[in-house]
Design an enzyme around this catalytic site. Structure first.
Site, PDB file in Angstrom:
ATOM      1  N   SER A 590       0.846  -1.182   0.000  1.00 24.56           N
ATOM      2  CA  SER A 590       0.000   0.000   0.000  1.00 24.56           C
ATOM      3  C   SER A 590       0.895   1.250   0.000  1.00 24.56           C
ATOM      4  O   SER A 590       1.710   1.413  -0.902  1.00 24.56           O
ATOM      5  CB  SER A 590      -0.953  -0.038   1.192  1.00 24.56           C
ATOM      6  OG  SER A 590      -2.011   0.875   1.020  1.00 24.56           O
ATOM      7  N   ASP A 676      -8.414  -4.977  -6.426  1.00 21.21           N
ATOM      8  CA  ASP A 676      -8.036  -3.872  -5.544  1.00 21.21           C
ATOM      9  C   ASP A 676      -8.518  -2.580  -6.170  1.00 21.21           C
ATOM     10  O   ASP A 676      -7.918  -2.080  -7.118  1.00 21.21           O
ATOM     11  CB  ASP A 676      -6.518  -3.851  -5.357  1.00 21.21           C
ATOM     12  CG  ASP A 676      -6.063  -2.765  -4.389  1.00 21.21           C
ATOM     13  OD1 ASP A 676      -6.920  -2.001  -3.899  1.00 21.21           O
ATOM     14  OD2 ASP A 676      -4.853  -2.684  -4.124  1.00 21.21           O
ATOM     15  N   HIS A 708      -7.127  -5.635  -2.027  1.00 20.44           N
ATOM     16  CA  HIS A 708      -5.943  -4.987  -1.460  1.00 20.44           C
ATOM     17  C   HIS A 708      -5.158  -5.961  -0.582  1.00 20.44           C
ATOM     18  O   HIS A 708      -4.023  -5.687  -0.226  1.00 20.44           O
ATOM     19  CB  HIS A 708      -6.388  -3.762  -0.660  1.00 20.44           C
ATOM     20  CG  HIS A 708      -5.335  -2.720  -0.470  1.00 20.44           C
ATOM     21  ND1 HIS A 708      -4.649  -2.123  -1.507  1.00 20.44           N
ATOM     22  CD2 HIS A 708      -4.831  -2.139   0.662  1.00 20.44           C
ATOM     23  CE1 HIS A 708      -3.790  -1.236  -1.042  1.00 20.44           C
ATOM     24  NE2 HIS A 708      -3.872  -1.233   0.273  1.00 20.44           N
TER      25      HIS A 708
END
Length: 733
Positions: A590, A676, A708
């Site tokens: 991330s 995602d 994600h």
């Protein structure tokens, strides 16, 4: 060891259809027959572990029912079961009897029965697991539930159709797969938004539950709030007359740019709903959807009384005179400091209790029927410990562990707290906490003499056979003259006379703490067990070190925090003799993946390889790709096309990692999930493509069916194997 443990895991969780019987026979085999003492953690061992979920103590405080999830790599699925035990951890018994998962256990009928969800319906059973009875036959299916204290009603969370952003296809085209999108928020996290959850009020009569009435009928808003909200966003008043719930009552563009959720009070008698956060007649000021809300009028001081930020997870006090919830001050800022807000029903006033705690309140519970105290979990100096606060705002610290406590609840004996606890070297188990008297301490808050007792040992049969990494803590001076804490995780068989390949861990968020978390993917124990030293910095931008430290990162993604990463790894390489400065890698997901992509062009040959998972690569593309525009607005300040950009916005876009690919010179592994929608998979593909076009050794691990995160067992194993194969290839030559 790898083959033996894989076989043991297969015996433990071979299939959902037989897992109950297999589990009963496999655990003794794992404990007595598999000789793995001092062996190292593997992906197979990690996925063989049971994962403790929800839990609840009985009304008399003598028993606890709790959920455990087991995963079958072979079947590529999970199975959830229910256990019951005495409050001291003795007398554990498996209650499950079905091939279907059983979850969401709750005590009903004064503790005579336990309600739970299986197959999308609510069932109940006696505490010994017998006399199973189906309570609902709901045509929609039930996601979650909460019974009223008097047992006469229950809130059911169910999905309803939603066509505000995606129009319903014509009835005569039932096989059409196209979606006509007319507004934003048409997809969120990992799904196209064509249904939303709503709370339904249902009656309970003779063990049967009606389908209920929608208490938000004709409102196109979510409750609980997606993507992570659950039944904790709904609560009953002690007299069973009112329901408090969380909702963001916005759609389309307004939803996509706003974090303004509120707490609503629904009276089941009058069917009147009241907003506890907003003053009567409040009208939200006009908002520019392409700019940060930092300086917009919605967040002006005069509007703070209307709680424009996140407000969620209401809990009525046992005495019924108050209701508390978690509250963030500002709209558009998902990482604002999370405070504890208490509303007084008599005076209709709000009080923010934890202003002296310069960090986040993550979980809380009321102490007793006198409404005298609230217990909460908060992050400070890279650990999630327990605290208490009274009406004077006096905070006391109940625990001071190198660990993270998870969700907490007051046990029904009124004297103890039931909590989940985990650390870098231990997955979640349940603990009973008995607060004592305050004592003198050098800590910021007065310490309380607290008894902390572990009552489950869910994975002891595996952990007892594995070597345990050592964990150290170091502080280092940052380039701006501050002090930064970073964790050092050492291999189980650590030899101070050897040199080890070392990984710099880059945290996501960007404002998520590097506390003592246990992850089934970014797991420091397995990294250390594969022969790596892990350096995990609590860089600028993380909670637990004061508001100024945490908020510094917004508008400065490539400045101080990147200096902090390099400061930490340089300190380790130069001052820890066991760190091999010629075998360094950087990994992260991330914002951590973004960090890796940026460092790839700015590391001055420190690192020998990189791994970026679900990272942002092109920030201009990211601005319009992501489904939560409030995040980009707050962090970047401006849309990339605005001609009157702030200096921070210009710096952010000018320093996007994709603009420094010409400086890339190091092997890189890119990982991304195609579902995602927070950081779209084109970001990972773009980074991989750029690396290969540059002639740099690179691999792309792409998951068409993951978001994600990586949630499926076989994908999880593939992730771990690919991760360590890449590191071993470049750092263990």
């Amino acid at each position: 060891m790898k083959k033996a443990l894989t076989l043991a895991a297969a015996m433990l969780i071979a299939s959902a259809a037989t897992i109950n019987a297999q589990q009963e026979m496999a655990r003794p085999i794992l404990k007595s027959n598999i000789k793995l003492a001092n062996e190292r953690m593997t992906p197979e061992a990690l996925w063989a572990m049971g994962r403790i979920g929800g839990y609840a103590s009985s009304p008399d405080g003598k028993q606890i029912v709790y959920n455990v999830a087991y995963y079958s790599v072979k079947e590529n699925k999970s199975h959830h079961v229910l256990y019951i035990m005495n409050a001291d951890g003795s007398g554990q018994k498996l209650l499950t009897s079905s091939a279907k998962s059983e979850t969401d256990a709750a005590w009903i009928e004064g503790g005579k029965r336990i309600a739970f969800i299986t197959g999308g319906q609510i069932w109940s059973m006696l505490p010994d697991g017998t006399d199973r009875q189906q309570m609902t036959n709901d045509s929609t299916g039930i996601d979650a539930f909460k019974f009223s204290p008097d047992g006469k009603h229950v809130v059911l969370v169910k999905q309803i159709p939603f066509h505000e952003s995606i129009k319903e296809n014509p009835e005569d085209l039932p096989k059409a797969t196209g979606r006509l999108v007319t507004d934003l928020n048409y997809r969120h996290w990992d799904e196209y938004v064509e249904t939303i959850p709503h709370p339904f009020l249902a009656d309970v009569t003779n063990g049967k539950i009606t389908e209920g009435i929608d208490i938000m009928k004709d409102e196109p808003f979510e409750c609980p709030v997606k993507p992570f909200g659950g039944i904790e966003q709904i609560d009953w008043s002690p007299d069973s007359k009112c329901i408090a719930y969380t909702s963001r009552k916005k759609v389309g563009v307004e939803y996509m740019i706003s974090t303004d959720t509120d707490i609503y009070l629904y009276n089941i008698g009058t069917r009147v709903t009241t907003n506890l956060c907003k003053t009567e007649g409040y009208v939200e000021p006009k908002i520019d959807a392409t700019k940060t809300m930092k300086n917009q009028s919605v967040n002006a001081p005069e509007n703070m009384k209307n709680n424009p930020g996140y407000d969620q997870n209401p809990q009525f006090s046992p005495g019924g005179k108050h209701i508390a919830w978690l509250s963030m001050a500002r709209n558009g800022y998902e990482s604002d400091r999370q405070r504890l807000c208490v509303y007084d029903f008599e005076t209709r006033s709000k009080k923010y209790m934890t202003e002296s705690f310069d960090s986040n309140v993550d979980e809380f519970c009321w102490s007793d029927t006198k409404d005298a105290m609230i217990y909460f979990i908060g992050v400070w100096h890279a650990t999630e410990n327990l605290y208490s606060i009274n009406w004077k705002g006096e905070i006391k610290q109940l625990s001071d562990d190198w660990a993270d406590f998870g969700s907490i609840q007051m046990m029904n004996n009124g004297k103890q707290i039931l909590a989940e606890r985990h650390s870098y070297t231990a997955p979640a188990d349940l603990y009973v906490i008995t607060p004592g008297k305050a004592k003198k301490s050098d800590n910021k808050f007065a310490m309380v003499s607290t008894k902390v007792e572990q009552i489950t040992h869910e994975n002891e049969h595996i952990l007892s056979q594995l070597g345990k990494p050592k964990v150290q803590q170091r502080w280092v001076n940052t380039t701006d003259g501050k002090q930064m804490l970073y964790w050092v995780i050492l291999p189980p068989d650590f030899d101070e006379n050897k040199k080890y390949p070392t990984l710099l861990f880059c945290e996501g968020g960007p404002q998520s703490p590097v506390s003592q978390f246990w992850s089934y993917r970014w797991n420091f124990m397995i990294m250390a067990s594969q022969g790596y030293v892990v350096v995990a910095p609590n860089r600028h931008g993380l909670p637990g070190f004061g508001r100024e430290w945490c908020e510094q990162i917004s508008g400065d993604w490539t400045g101080q925090c990147m200096d902090d990463y390099l400061t930490a790894i340089d300190d380790a390489a130069n001052n820890l003799p066991f760190v091999d400065k010629d075998r360094l890698g950087a990994v992260g997901a991330s914002f951590g993946g973004f960090s890796v992509y940026y460092l790839a062009g700015h590391h001055d040959k420190r690192f020998k390889c990189f791994i970026a998972h679900d990272g942002a690569f092109n920030l201009e593309s990211m601005y319009t790709d992501t489904e939560e525009a409030w995040f980009s607005n707050w962090e970047y300040d401006d849309a990339y096309w605005n001609k009157d950009q702030t200096a921070n916005a210009k710096k952010t876009y000018d320093n996007s990692p994709h603009k420094f690919v010409d400086k890339w010179d190091t092997p890189i592994l890119c990982i991304h999930g195609e579902k995602d929608y927070r950081i779209n998979y084109n970001q990972g593909m773009g980074a991989f493509n750029a690396a290969r076009l540059r002639g740099i050794p690179a691999e792309l691990l792409i998951f068409p069916d993951e978001n994600h995160w990586v949630l499926k067992p076989q994908n999880g194993i593939l992730w771990q194997r690919t991760f360590f194969n890449w590191l071993d290839r470049w750092l263990k030559k």
